[in-house]
Design an enzyme around this catalytic site. Sequence first.
Site: not given
Length: 304
Positions: A243-247
């Site tokens: 997901a987006k929050r994974d870097g």
Amino acid sequence: MPNNADNAAHTGRFAPSPSGDLHLGNLRTALLAWLFARSTGRRFVVRVEDLDRVRPGAQQRQLDDLAAIGLDWDGDVVHQSARLPLYDAAITRLHRAGLTYECFCTRKEILEAAAAPHAPAGAYPGTCRNLTPEERDERRAGGRPPAIRLRAGTDTFTVHDELHGHYTGTVDDLVLRRGDGIPAYNLAVVVDDAAQGIDQVVRGDDLLSSAPRQAYLAGLLDLPAPTYAHVPLALNSDGKRLAKRDGAVTLADQQALGRTPADVLSVLASSLGLAAEGETVTVEQLLDRWDPRTLPREPWIFPS
Ligand code: GLU
């Protein structure tokens, strides 16, 4: 002559929803769909699944990103939003065959009913299937527009998947048209795959459990079911879907770190065992090296 993707036989596809930017896991799936199609002499098309969750600008960025890593496609990009009459026709046909019914259930009611003992996992429990005309009138009077569901004649169906072999999964009274009037994903995919001559569906294995529903529905509409290859997803280091929050998960994120699309293609290729780490490759070289039997069967853990 316009280059129309419809009615062509032997075609593979990538069908992104333009709800945001593609992450590297999506690009890897697109690369695999392209390799499966091109290595078998198929046409390859892109279909934008824009019936729902459209984010402005996402579609163009998705297409640009596919092109940036070297993927090409045949004919014009097809948009589901331009094909509503086709979905209407399919629903009408099922309706005339007595294979639809109105469903007034709320999401909450479905969850509660589906939690009952003996309910097959993830299946609609059939609450509205056999309403009497009086009960139906009563629900209609409630004012909430109903969804249209399929009156399925089975509760399982088996498909063949190139990676998973014979796969038997649940078929339930799936939604054909949502209460807000939008054709449902399963219906639109089945109609479009057949109309576009798509006989090979390569996509993430999170959709494997949808394949029996879709193949069964295709049969009811006298449409051929495609062959399937559900490929492993990209996961983060916690084993969750990327997901987006994974870097730095998108091509733009990677470019901001100084990595070119060629660098990203190299990472994708090495994750598939098709290139050495850091080796610069083209998609044509990958096509020469491609052997679906060597495709890793484990999820790709995204290097964070
Ligand atoms: N549009 C769907 C998605 O982006 C994929 C549909 C499909 O490949 O059948 O998840």
